[in-house]
Design an enzyme around this catalytic site. Structure first.
Site, short mmCIF file in Angstrom:
data_model
loop_
_atom_site.label_atom_id
_atom_site.label_comp_id
_atom_site.label_asym_id
_atom_site.label_seq_id
_atom_site.Cartn_x
_atom_site.Cartn_y
_atom_site.Cartn_z
N TYR A 194 -1.62 -1.08 10.56
CA TYR A 194 -1.77 -0.85 8.93
C TYR A 194 -0.38 -0.45 8.16
O TYR A 194 0.18 -1.57 7.21
CB TYR A 194 -3.09 -0.30 8.63
CG TYR A 194 -3.40 -0.46 7.06
CD1 TYR A 194 -3.75 -1.46 6.24
CD2 TYR A 194 -3.07 0.54 5.82
CE1 TYR A 194 -3.73 -2.15 4.78
CE2 TYR A 194 -3.02 0.37 4.67
CZ TYR A 194 -3.33 -1.31 4.44
OH TYR A 194 -4.22 -1.53 2.95
N SER A 235 0.56 -0.97 0.18
CA SER A 235 0.13 0.18 0.13
C SER A 235 0.94 1.29 0.16
O SER A 235 2.20 0.89 0.17
CB SER A 235 -0.95 -0.13 1.29
OG SER A 235 -1.11 1.18 1.25
#
Ligand SMILES: NC(=O)c1ccc[n+]([C@@H]2O[C@H](COP(=O)([O-])OP(=O)(O)OC[C@H]3O[C@@H](n4cnc5c(N)ncnc54)[C@H](OP(=O)(O)O)[C@@H]3O)[C@@H](O)[C@H]2O)c1
Length: 257
Positions: free
Chosen positions: A155, A142
């Site tokens: 995350y 990501s």
């Protein structure tokens, strides 16, 4: 470019979203594709789509936080389709909240799914790849692996770790015919985006439309990526033997460098 026709891929989290798009894109390139995740009707449906493209396929339930199940996964695929040539570590989860209120369980869950599972699956697949002198590993990271995310520490930390794994393993595997790369999407039109929008709306009292607009405001394109656009980058990384250790952004220019 190496031909990838006839190769065997394993896509974790292949039942929906980005994983589904990658599974179908690899099948369109002539690959046989195994799909694993927890939601059986979803992986069954994607396997049917792969079969409709004329490729061999397999779906099997897998919770990537189950270490024993992960270590068995390569042999499950090999028994039906052959050894895993291409591993796509796509399964991932997202949580949000400030660090001072984070509980141990949610930190552990995010790290287990987003970071430890990809390492374990790489470890399980690598010996057969090295033996055959061919392998492709694509980790779905990501842009949160490149920058900090307010209220997304677990995350972001997991995706930073995944990029560290990608780059380190790329060096180890480079002379063994195995490339290791990552794709780094920003917000992408999947269930994960819908869930983030709903969580922000609930936490802030904004409507979902307002929350969505706020999330995408910083994106130069002004929109989320499509899963198919992420899949295009993944296919490129599978095809090109000279690209390794890279983390390719699919983010509309949101994060540069
Ligand atoms: N959507 C975005 O905006 C975005 C942006 C950047 C990066 N990403 C990354 O893209 C990847 C795919 O996410 P997505 O956007 O396609 O979200 P999604 O639609 O929610 O899909 C997530 C996939 O991961 C699987 N998964 C989650 N936990 C799992 C577990 N414990 N064991 C096995 N499979 C598990 C899910 O299947 P089950 O629930 O059936 O197990 C599902 O197939 C993730 O790594 C995510 O971090 C997404």
């Amino acid at each position: 470019m190496d031909t990838i026709e006839g190769r065997v891929a394993l896509v974790t989290g292949g039942g929906r979203g980005i994983g589904r798009a990658i599974a179908l894109a690899l099948a369109r390139e002539g690959m046989h594709v195994a799909i694993a995740a927890r939601t059986v009707p979803e992986i069954e449906a994607v396997a049917a789509e792969v079969a409709a493209l004329g490729r061999r396929t397999l779906f099997f339930p897998l919770d990537v936080s189950d270490r024993a199940a992960l270590s068995r996964a390569p042999s499950v695929v090999a028994a039906t389709l052959g050894p895993v040539d291409v591993l796509v570590n796509n399964a991932g989860m997202h949580t949000s909240g400030p660090v001072h209120r984070m509980d141990d369980a949610s930190w552990d869950a995010v790290l287990a799914v987003n970071l430890t599972a990809p390492m374990l699956l790489c470890r399980a697949c690598l010996p057969a790849m090295y033996e055959r002198g061919f392998g492709r590993i694509v980790n779905v990271a990501s842009v949160a692996g490149k920058i900090g995310i307010k209220y997304g520490a677990a995350y972001s930390a997991s995706k930073h770790g995944l990029l560290g794994l990608t780059r380190s393993l790329a060096l180890e595997a480079a002379r063994k015919g195995v490339t290791v790369n990552a794709v780094c999407p920003s917000w992408t039109e999947t269930q994960m985006l819908d869930e983030a929008v709903a969580a922000i709306a609930a936490a802030t009292g904004r409507t979902e439309a307002e929350a969505r607009e706020a999330i995408l405001r910083a994106n130069p394109l002004g929109r989320a990526a499509l899963p198919e656009e992420v899949a295009t980058a993944a296919v490129f990384l599978v095809k090109d033997a000279a690209v390794t250790g890279q983390a390719i952004h699919v983010d509309g220019g949101e994060v540069m460098g």
